[in-house]
Design an enzyme around this catalytic site. Structure first.
Site, PDB file in Angstrom:
ATOM      1  N   LYS B  62       0.877  -1.185   0.000  1.00 44.87           N
ATOM      2  CA  LYS B  62       0.000   0.000   0.000  1.00 44.87           C
ATOM      3  C   LYS B  62       0.911   1.231   0.000  1.00 44.87           C
ATOM      4  CE  LYS B  62      -3.678   1.979   2.931  1.00 44.87           C
ATOM      5  NZ  LYS B  62      -4.453   1.752   4.170  1.00 44.87           N
ATOM      6  N   SER B 137      -9.256   1.796   3.677  1.00 46.25           N
ATOM      7  CA  SER B 137      -8.466   2.552   2.749  1.00 46.25           C
ATOM      8  C   SER B 137      -7.473   1.714   1.937  1.00 46.25           C
ATOM      9  CB  SER B 137      -7.698   3.641   3.494  1.00 46.25           C
ATOM     10  OG  SER B 137      -6.883   3.073   4.476  1.00 46.25           O
ATOM     11  N   SER B 161      -9.186  -0.576   7.918  1.00 48.59           N
ATOM     12  CA  SER B 161      -8.746  -0.414   6.533  1.00 48.59           C
ATOM     13  C   SER B 161      -8.041  -1.589   5.892  1.00 48.59           C
ATOM     14  CB  SER B 161      -7.834   0.811   6.421  1.00 48.59           C
ATOM     15  OG  SER B 161      -8.593   1.981   6.647  1.00 48.59           O
TER      16      SER B 161
END
Lengths: 93, 468, 466
Positions: B62, B137, B161
């Site tokens: 990420k 996220s 997330s």
């Protein structure tokens, strides 16, 4: 309104955010709704509850006073948006 | 040899490399080719790394995870072009384990969001249905793993997330016990909540990746030693006590299809030999969201103060430094970070601290105590991970509060620093449903064992139907 | 109406640890800009603080030296504000749970001792250094750009806050001097104002003498020496008294002094009350100082300068005792035998200008010298002092060819002088006692200044009165 336009302008200033008039209006509305929702926490009487300091129960974590290599000045300045000789340069404070 | 990446698990990929059937470089190239082919539609990657740097199973990060020499934006314009001069600890550990980096995946800006629609670089689409969100996220990492564009990935979890996008994309996601994975080099959102979590196709893969990244780090004083990680084998749940907290399973907004799949899975626990019973978390769910949306923005308002155009990232000039700050931050931050920064500053400001932030930190103590009490009678608590399956892009984007509700089931255990594993447990209207397993601190092995046994029996096909 | 000053101080001391407070970059004064930085002190995304153990130890030691109670539990707080020298946008400091509280520093003085309460001493990190470009002396006003050097960012600082117990500009100066010396003797800081390792601000208000009210105070910042501060305090006290005297009110203000231009009036500003939004630092764990550590630090404390001044003052006076201790000559003073006042005076005057290192001086020989000093010509005495630090120094050389004090040697000379000057003898015996000086002078000339004047005087009187 849970938060007023003036208060929004105040926190925007505290946070160094320059908002347009439209943004101020939009955020005032949205922040009001959110604040109303989060104010729920005040429903509870927690006068004899300790705040959570840390999720873990540990103390006294530190390191010896032994040097480790620093970045080269060039590396330190590598991402600088503006520089002057070996310094970071910004508009006057 | 052309490697089929859609279905390839990390464990299998590892076997391929070890046996010499495929080289790490070939694997890496295969993923790059798959990305070329399929990611135009999905936008799960922000950038890829052309050369394989390592001899093991490639991995995606990420874009909140710093890798030396690779641009890291945290999904924000304010960090556009920022190239870290140091490795995060998790990146260093992956590097030491020989895992080549495939690329950096898309995310909600500064990890603030539940749909990846808050990215400054366009939303990511759900591989199960590109009209829908992958969750957030860590939506980019979830979509990449689900779509066979990475065998495994790392995401970050603050309010859910990792767990929630795993749920929406039909993969496995672990949010570890707070303090077991280093935050050094992870672009900070909320310091007392952020954790890096593995996102994988299977539970065993998840345990393997957790083992690589977990453990005390002298660069992060909030980390601790971790019990040895056990890669799960057992396919039953004999001796396990499973608790079903009323409030988590009957919360408002849980879709009937989600509830069905979850109830079926709870029944499955019984069939596999677990003792299942009801329990209660009286105030944790009711007050969890409010608590989170005070603590997290407060910490964020402070963590995001360093984005000021002085030392890195975006700068918009001004006549004086104050003007520069204001213009830079206004141009560089999207709406969600601005909202949370202002909310956080407000909650910490003079006169409001006690009522807001101070009170929220006390609610946190209550949540921790309630979970601890439940764990006196149970080893694992279960619930849906997300109240809904993947929702449509744009559906909640204009309504922050509605978006926040996506996290209502993942937040409470997060506030207590507890680990949570999400595994896919079925489909509802053709979309994946996630099953959340919550354990006490340092109970990852129990979560892996439980998740693995369920996974083996459920037999969920993690390749999205439309891609098979 | 008479007015008394009410003065409090806020002092920042840079701890001379090898590395910074929250990262292991080396601390070095005047290094190439940005050559001692890292992701942590540059506040790169994802960086995290790791406290310096030595800094914690030394803060505890300083707290103990100031008579503070060491907290059972102390935490770090974030102090949030924006400024280019503050890379994180917050400073890691301590707020309502500092390491040391409730101490006091006893400051001896000519008008008695002043007990100055220490509210707290806490640990924090220093900011980076801003240089304002485009003006002659780097002043803020009119600059065209600001340059930032992060070498200093993250240096450990102890902040000490006093109660407003100081009642005169001079007492403030003496407090600062004593604090500085204490800190230097503890070995934790160089505390040099020129290098920025000691900085302080002063809060000044006045009130009618004898009352206990606390009126509006002004803050004096950027004072660059203790003497300058004393003068500035005096001026401000005067100004405030005049304001009240004329029926006005003192306003809350900050006075920014210009270190480059002493006589320039300070810039006045009303600093808006800043909302620092303090909250506990989530990236750092609490500190619970272990009892063994605190005891170890306590055991390392020696007799501190303030205590030494008080002790020595019992045999001298406070002024001299203070001079000895603050000049670093008290250790020598205690080793040199002989009359206390005499020794003190010589050490503070003739010895002081000799430039000899007190630690090197031979105490016993110095004692002999001082004891015989009335018999040693001034320039020989000075010469002896200058050599008193040399290895193997002996006073013999200076005492031996010192004054002749033997009666048997001097008597014949006195007799000769008296015989040679019968007229003056008669005048003296007739009442002109001032002529004694003439006779003494003659003997001194005869002996080339080597006769002991005391003995000569005695002999002359004896013989003249016969």
């Amino acid at each position: 309104m849970a938060i007023s336009r003036d208060e929004v302008l105040h926190v925007a200033r505290l946070a160094r955010l320059e908002l347009t008039d439209d943004e101020v209006e939009k955020f005032t509305e949205q922040l009001s709704a959110i604040l109303e929702a989060v104010a729920k926490v005040s429903e509870l009487d927690l006068s004899d509850v300790e705040p959570t300091a840390h999720p873990l129960d540990i103390v006294n974590v530190w390191a010896d006073d032994e040097p480790r290599p620093s970045l080269q000045a060039e590396e330190a300045l590598a991402n600088a948006p503006d520089r002057h000789d070996g310094f970071f340069k910004v508009p006057p404070a | 040899m052309s490697v089929e990446t859609l279905r390839l698990k990390a464990e299998e990929a590892s076997r391929l490399v070890e046996s010499g059937e495929a080289s790490a470089a070939e694997l890496h190239a295969a993923y790059l080719a798959a990305i070329e082919e399929r990611d135009g539609e999905l936008n799960s990657y922000l950038r890829t790394v052309p050369e394989a740097d390592g001899a093991g199973v490639p991995i995606a990060f990420k874009d909140v995870i710093s890798s030396r020499g690779v641009e890291t934006t945290a999904g924000s314009k304010i960090l556009s072009g920022y190239v870290p001069v140091f490795d995060s600890t998790v990146a260093a550990r992956c590097r030491e384990a020989g895992l080549p980096l495939i690329g950096k995946t898309n995310m909600d800006e500064f990890a603030m969001g539940s749909s990846t629609e808050n990215s400054a670089f366009g939303p990511t689409r759900n591989p199960w249905d590109p009209e829908r969100v992958p969750g957030g996220s860590s939506g980019g990492s979830a979509a990449a793993v689900a779509a066979g564009l990475a065998p495994w990935a790392l995401g970050s979890d603050t309010g859910g997330s990792v767990k929630q996008p795993a749920s929406l994309c039909g993969i496995v996601g672990l949010r570890p016990t707070y303090g077991t994975v280093s935050r050094y080099g992870i672009v900070a959102f909320a310091s007392s909540l952020d954790q890096i979590g593995p996102m994988t196709k299977t539970v065993r893969d998840n345990a393997l990746l957790y083992r690589i990244v977990a453990g005390k780090d002298p660069n992060d004083t909030t980390t601790v030693d971790v019990p040895p990680v056990e890669i799960p084998e057992a396919e039953d749940l004999k001796g396990l006590r499973v608790g079903v907290p009323r409030e988590l399973n009957e919360a408002e907004g849980i879709e009937p299809g989600v509830k069905q799949a979850v109830d079926r899975t709870i029944e499955l626990c019984r069939e596999l030999g677990a003792e299942v019973g009801e329990t209660s978390l009286p105030r944790s769910v009711e007050y969890g969201l409010a608590c989170y949306y005070l603590v997290a923005p407060a910490e964020a308002s402070s963590n995001l103060a360093r984005y000021d155009g002085v030392r890195y990232g975006l700068r918009v000039d001004g006549a004086n430094v104050r003007e520069m700050y204001e213009k830079t931050r206004d141009a560089g931050f999207g709406d969600e970070p601005k909202r949370r920064i202002m909310l956080g500053a407000y909650a910490l400001s003079a006169g409001y601290y006690e009522a807001y932030y101070g009170q929220a930190q006390k609610v946190r103590t209550v949540i921790a105590r309630e979970h601890a009490a439940a764990f006196e009678s149970f080893d694992v608590l279960v619930s849906p991970t997300s109240p809904t399956v993947a929702f449509k892009i744009g559906e909640k984007a204009e309504n922050p509060l509605a978006m926040y509700l996506s996290d209502v089931l993942t937040i409470p255990s997060n506030m207590a620093g507890l680990p949570g594993l999400s595994i896919p447990c079925g489909l509802s209207d053709g979309l994946p449903v996630g099953f959340q397993l919550i354990g006490p601190q340092f109970s990852e092995n129990t979560l892996f064992r439980t998740g693995h046994a369920l996974e083996q029996t459920i037999g969920f096909d993690y390749v999205p139907e439309r891609l098979r | 109406m008479s007015w008394e000053p009410v003065i409090g101080l806020e002092i920042h001391i840079h701890l001379k640890t090898r590395t910074k407070m929250f990262c292991r970059c080396e601390v070095e004064y005047a290094a190439e800009p940005n050559s001692h930085t890292c992701p942590v002190c540059l506040a790169h995304p994802g960086s995290l603080p790791v406290p310096n153990e030595k800094a914690v130890e030394w803060t505890i030691k300083l707290g103990l030296a100031l008579g503070c109670r060491i907290a059972d539990r102390a935490i770090f707080h974030r102090k949030n504000y924006f400024y280019p020298d503050n890379p994180k946008g917050y400073q890691i400091s301590q707020y309502d749970e500092p390491l040391c509280v409730d101490g006091r520093l006893v400051v001896p003085g000519p008008d008695g001792t002043t007990e100055v309460g220490i509210v707290r001493a806490h640990l924090e990190e220093d900011a980076a250094k801003n240089v304002h470009l485009g003006t002659a002396e780097g002043r803020i006003a009119g600059a065209s750009a600001t340059l930032v050097d992060f070498n200093r960012a993250g240096t450990p600082l102890v902040e000490i806050v006093t109660q407003p117990d100081i009642r005169s500009a001079d007492a403030a100066r003496r407090f600062l001097q004593l604090l500085r010396q204490t800190v230097v003797e503890l070995g934790i800081s160089d505390a040099e104002m020129e290098k920025g390792s000691l900085r302080f601000d002063v809060n000044v208000s006045v009130r009618p003498s004898g009352s206990d009210e606390l009126r509006t105070r002004t803050e004096l910042k950027n004072l660059n020496s203790f003497a300058f501060a004393a003068r500035a305090i005096e001026r401000e006290v005067q100004r405030q008294a005049e304001v009240y005297q004329s029926g006005g009110d003192v306003e809350q203000e900050t006075l920014h002094f210009d270190p480059g231009a002493e006589s320039a009036p300070p810039l006045r500003s009303k600093e808006e009350a800043q909302d620092y939004r303090y909250f506990p630092e989530p990236d750092l764990l609490p500190i619970e100082p272990p009892a063994e550590l605190v005891e170890k630090m306590r055991g390392e404390l020696h007799e501190l300068p303030g205590a030494r001044i008080l002790r020595l003052a019992e045999g001298l006076d406070v002024g001299l005792a203070e001079d000895l201790v603050t000049s670093g000559r008290d250790a020598l003073y205690e080793r040199v035998p002989g009359d206390r006042r005499a020794v003190a005076n010589v050490l503070m005057n003739q010895f002081a200008v000799s430039g000899v290192d007190p630690a090197a001086a031979n105490a016993d020989e110095l004692g002999r010298l001082i004891d015989a000093r009335s018999r040693i010509p001034r320039d020989r005495f000075t010469e002896a002092l200058a050599k008193s630090g040399d290895p193997g120094f002996s006073a013999d050389a200076y005492l031996g060819d010192g004054l002749v004090a033997e009666t048997s040697e001097l008597e014949p000379i006195v007799d000769r002088i008296l015989e040679a000057n019968p007229g003056q003898v008669e005048s003296y015996r007739g009442g002109k006692e001032g002529l004694l000086g003439f006779f003494v002078g003659q003997v001194m000339r005869e002996t080339q200044g080597k006769a002991d004047p005391k003995v000569v005087n005695e002999l002359l009187r004896e013989k003249l009165s016969a």
